[in-house]
Design a protein around this motif. Structure first.
Motif, PDB file in Angstrom:
ATOM      1  N   GLY A  81       0.745  -1.078   0.036  1.00  0.00           N
ATOM      2  CA  GLY A  81       0.082  -0.015   0.084  1.00  0.00           C
ATOM      3  C   GLY A  81       0.982   1.220  -0.035  1.00  0.00           C
ATOM      4  O   GLY A  81       0.691   2.026   0.725  1.00  0.00           O
ATOM      5  N   THR A  82       1.613   1.181  -1.006  1.00  0.00           N
ATOM      6  CA  THR A  82       2.949   2.253  -0.834  1.00  0.00           C
ATOM      7  C   THR A  82       2.447   3.558  -1.328  1.00  0.00           C
ATOM      8  O   THR A  82       2.753   4.762  -1.079  1.00  0.00           O
ATOM      9  N   GLY A  83       1.117   3.691  -2.081  1.00  0.00           N
ATOM     10  CA  GLY A  83       0.683   5.013  -2.420  1.00  0.00           C
ATOM     11  C   GLY A  83       1.491   5.736  -3.469  1.00  0.00           C
ATOM     12  O   GLY A  83       2.097   5.342  -4.414  1.00  0.00           O
ATOM     13  N   PHE A 108       5.408   5.854  -0.101  1.00  0.00           N
ATOM     14  CA  PHE A 108       5.814   5.963   1.201  1.00  0.00           C
ATOM     15  C   PHE A 108       5.613   4.693   2.119  1.00  0.00           C
ATOM     16  O   PHE A 108       4.464   4.395   1.954  1.00  0.00           O
ATOM     17  N   ASP A 120       0.763  -1.717  -4.542  1.00  0.00           N
ATOM     18  CA  ASP A 120      -0.358  -1.040  -4.507  1.00  0.00           C
ATOM     19  C   ASP A 120      -1.473  -1.465  -5.228  1.00  0.00           C
ATOM     20  O   ASP A 120      -1.254  -2.094  -6.342  1.00  0.00           O
ATOM     21  N   SER A 121      -2.774  -1.298  -4.806  1.00  0.00           N
ATOM     22  CA  SER A 121      -3.919  -1.671  -5.710  1.00  0.00           C
ATOM     23  C   SER A 121      -4.273  -0.778  -6.576  1.00  0.00           C
ATOM     24  O   SER A 121      -5.319  -1.163  -7.481  1.00  0.00           O
ATOM     25  N   ARG A 132      -1.364   4.873  -9.363  1.00  0.00           N
ATOM     26  CA  ARG A 132      -0.166   5.203  -8.322  1.00  0.00           C
ATOM     27  C   ARG A 132       1.118   4.612  -8.796  1.00  0.00           C
ATOM     28  O   ARG A 132       2.056   5.464  -8.871  1.00  0.00           O
ATOM     29  N   ARG A 162      -3.873  -6.396  -4.978  1.00  0.00           N
ATOM     30  CA  ARG A 162      -4.461  -6.215  -3.651  1.00  0.00           C
ATOM     31  C   ARG A 162      -3.587  -7.128  -2.706  1.00  0.00           C
ATOM     32  O   ARG A 162      -3.398  -8.385  -3.097  1.00  0.00           O
ATOM     33  N   ALA A 163      -3.361  -6.764  -1.794  1.00  0.00           N
ATOM     34  CA  ALA A 163      -2.331  -7.366  -0.639  1.00  0.00           C
ATOM     35  C   ALA A 163      -2.853  -8.834  -0.534  1.00  0.00           C
ATOM     36  O   ALA A 163      -2.178  -9.698  -0.448  1.00  0.00           O
ATOM     37  N   GLU A 164      -4.194  -9.026  -0.464  1.00  0.00           N
ATOM     38  CA  GLU A 164      -4.903 -10.463  -0.129  1.00  0.00           C
ATOM     39  C   GLU A 164      -4.625 -11.152  -1.140  1.00  0.00           C
ATOM     40  O   GLU A 164      -4.420 -12.564  -1.042  1.00  0.00           O
ATOM     41  N   ARG A 181       2.613   1.926   5.849  1.00  0.00           N
ATOM     42  CA  ARG A 181       2.227   2.951   6.258  1.00  0.00           C
ATOM     43  C   ARG A 181       0.829   3.446   6.202  1.00  0.00           C
ATOM     44  O   ARG A 181       0.607   3.759   5.000  1.00  0.00           O
ATOM     45  N   ALA A 182      -0.029   3.673   7.031  1.00  0.00           N
ATOM     46  CA  ALA A 182      -1.279   4.508   6.784  1.00  0.00           C
ATOM     47  C   ALA A 182      -2.131   3.619   6.069  1.00  0.00           C
ATOM     48  O   ALA A 182      -2.757   4.075   4.854  1.00  0.00           O
TER      49      ALA A 182
HETATM   50  N1  SAM Z   1       1.883   4.319   2.509  1.00  0.00           N
HETATM   51  C1  SAM Z   1       1.139   5.546   1.558  1.00  0.00           C
HETATM   52  C2  SAM Z   1       1.620   6.799   2.736  1.00  0.00           C
HETATM   53  O1  SAM Z   1       2.019   6.278   3.711  1.00  0.00           O
HETATM   54  O2  SAM Z   1       1.455   8.017   2.300  1.00  0.00           O
HETATM   55  C3  SAM Z   1      -0.199   5.677   1.120  1.00  0.00           C
HETATM   56  C4  SAM Z   1      -1.102   5.596   2.332  1.00  0.00           C
HETATM   57  S1  SAM Z   1      -2.559   5.625   1.459  1.00  0.00           S
HETATM   58  C5  SAM Z   1      -3.689   6.347   2.882  1.00  0.00           C
HETATM   59  C6  SAM Z   1      -3.128   3.795   1.597  1.00  0.00           C
HETATM   60  C7  SAM Z   1      -2.823   3.028   0.281  1.00  0.00           C
HETATM   61  O3  SAM Z   1      -2.992   1.910   0.449  1.00  0.00           O
HETATM   62  C8  SAM Z   1      -3.472   3.711  -1.170  1.00  0.00           C
HETATM   63  O4  SAM Z   1      -2.382   3.987  -1.975  1.00  0.00           O
HETATM   64  C9  SAM Z   1      -4.191   2.400  -1.398  1.00  0.00           C
HETATM   65  O5  SAM Z   1      -4.334   2.192  -2.567  1.00  0.00           O
HETATM   66  C10 SAM Z   1      -3.301   1.025  -0.864  1.00  0.00           C
HETATM   67  N2  SAM Z   1      -4.139   0.123  -0.443  1.00  0.00           N
HETATM   68  C11 SAM Z   1      -5.108  -0.008   0.787  1.00  0.00           C
HETATM   69  N3  SAM Z   1      -5.817  -1.215   0.660  1.00  0.00           N
HETATM   70  C12 SAM Z   1      -4.765  -2.117  -0.054  1.00  0.00           C
HETATM   71  C13 SAM Z   1      -4.752  -3.525  -0.248  1.00  0.00           C
HETATM   72  N4  SAM Z   1      -5.695  -4.320   0.417  1.00  0.00           N
HETATM   73  N5  SAM Z   1      -3.900  -3.926  -1.055  1.00  0.00           N
HETATM   74  C14 SAM Z   1      -2.968  -3.069  -1.733  1.00  0.00           C
HETATM   75  N6  SAM Z   1      -2.840  -1.487  -1.497  1.00  0.00           N
HETATM   76  C15 SAM Z   1      -3.938  -1.206  -0.755  1.00  0.00           C
END
Ligand code: SAM
Length: 228
Positions: free
Chosen positions: A73-75, A78, A96-97, A101, A122-124, A142-143
């Motif tokens: 979920g690197t967005g 980060f 990331d899903s 991004r 998706r991580a799942e 993170r987040a």
């Molecule tokens: N890690 C980054 C940061 O700290 O700024 C991004 C945080 S953002 C709030 C959450 C990120 O997680 C999004 O880019 C979203 O697409 C990704 N995400 C959420 N659930 C996910 C999943 N199940 N599998 C993969 N990515 C996921």
């Protein structure tokens, strides 16, 4: 010297001139692309330097050169990309899903002259894929989600003996709620408090003691709907 450079220098005392060049470029591309797509709510350069770049570096002391790491979920990158800027020899995977991004990250890495594997999914699903399951020394996040959900999303990527590392604020309540997930996923939790001027910040380590049972992660969406 530019004002941007001074801001970055103050926030990132561990960065040398080459790393500062890269952070400066990252900052510029992040804010430019953010006008076209939603990458970050933080747009003030001082805040980007402190809340994204400096905060992301918290795991640096725990990642030896050459460590195989996935950022789940690197967005906009980060914590993975700031860590790679200071440790270019990390074997980093950014997952990331959201495809858009990853499009940003592909351009960013090319411009920075850095290498990482980009994975859309998706991580799942990725956590059940043999290419990624139990292949990493560390899984960073993170987040992304609350700790019980996060443990199910991240620990399947980690080899036995490695750790999932979650960046968190005040985590006391989440740690309490994550006890049964930790038991089911065969990890032991420990908290490392960070010296931070951003309020309470910590890293939660989930040290992996045995392989993840095959049932985890459950199918996409279930970890969020029914946390362990
Ligand atoms: N890690 C980054 C940061 O700290 O700024 C991004 C945080 S953002 C709030 C959450 C990120 O997680 C999004 O880019 C979203 O697409 C990704 N995400 C959420 N659930 C996910 C999943 N199940 N599998 C993969 N990515 C996921």
């Amino acid at each position: 010297m530019s004002e941007m450079r001074d801001i970055l220098k103050a926030a990132l005392p561990q960065a040398d001139e080459r790393a500062l060049d890269r952070f400066e470029l990252y900052q510029r591309l992040l804010l430019e692309w953010n006008e076209k797509m939603n990458l970050t709510a933080i747009t003030d350069p001082v805040e980007v330097a402190r809340k994204h770049f400096a905060d992301s570096l918290a795991a640096l002391p725990y990642l030896q050169p050459g460590t195989k790491v996935i950022d789940v979920g690197t967005g906009a990158g980060f914590p993975g990309v700031p860590l790679l800027i200071l440790r270019p020899e990390l074997q980093l995977t950014l997952a990331d899903s959201l495809q858009k991004r990853l499009t940003f990250l592909e351009t960013l890495l090319r411009e920075l002259g850095l290498r990482a594997q980009l994975v859309h999914g998706r991580a799942e699903d990725l956590g059940q894929n043999r290419l990624y399951r139990e292949q990493f020394d560390a899984a960073l996040s993170r987040a992304v989600a609350g700790l019980p959900v996060l443990l199910e999303l991240t620990t399947p990527f980690v080899k036995v003996g490695g750790a999932a590392i979650a960046y968190k604020g005040d985590a006391a309540e989440e740690l309490e709620k994550a006890k049964s997930a930790a038991f089911l996923l065969h990890v032991q939790l420990r908290q490392v408090e960070l010296a931070s001027d951003l309020g309470k910040r910590c890293l939660i380590f989930a040290d992996k003691k045995a392989p993840t049972p095959k049932a985890y992660p459950r199918k996409a969406g279930t970890p969020n709907k029914k946390p362990l």
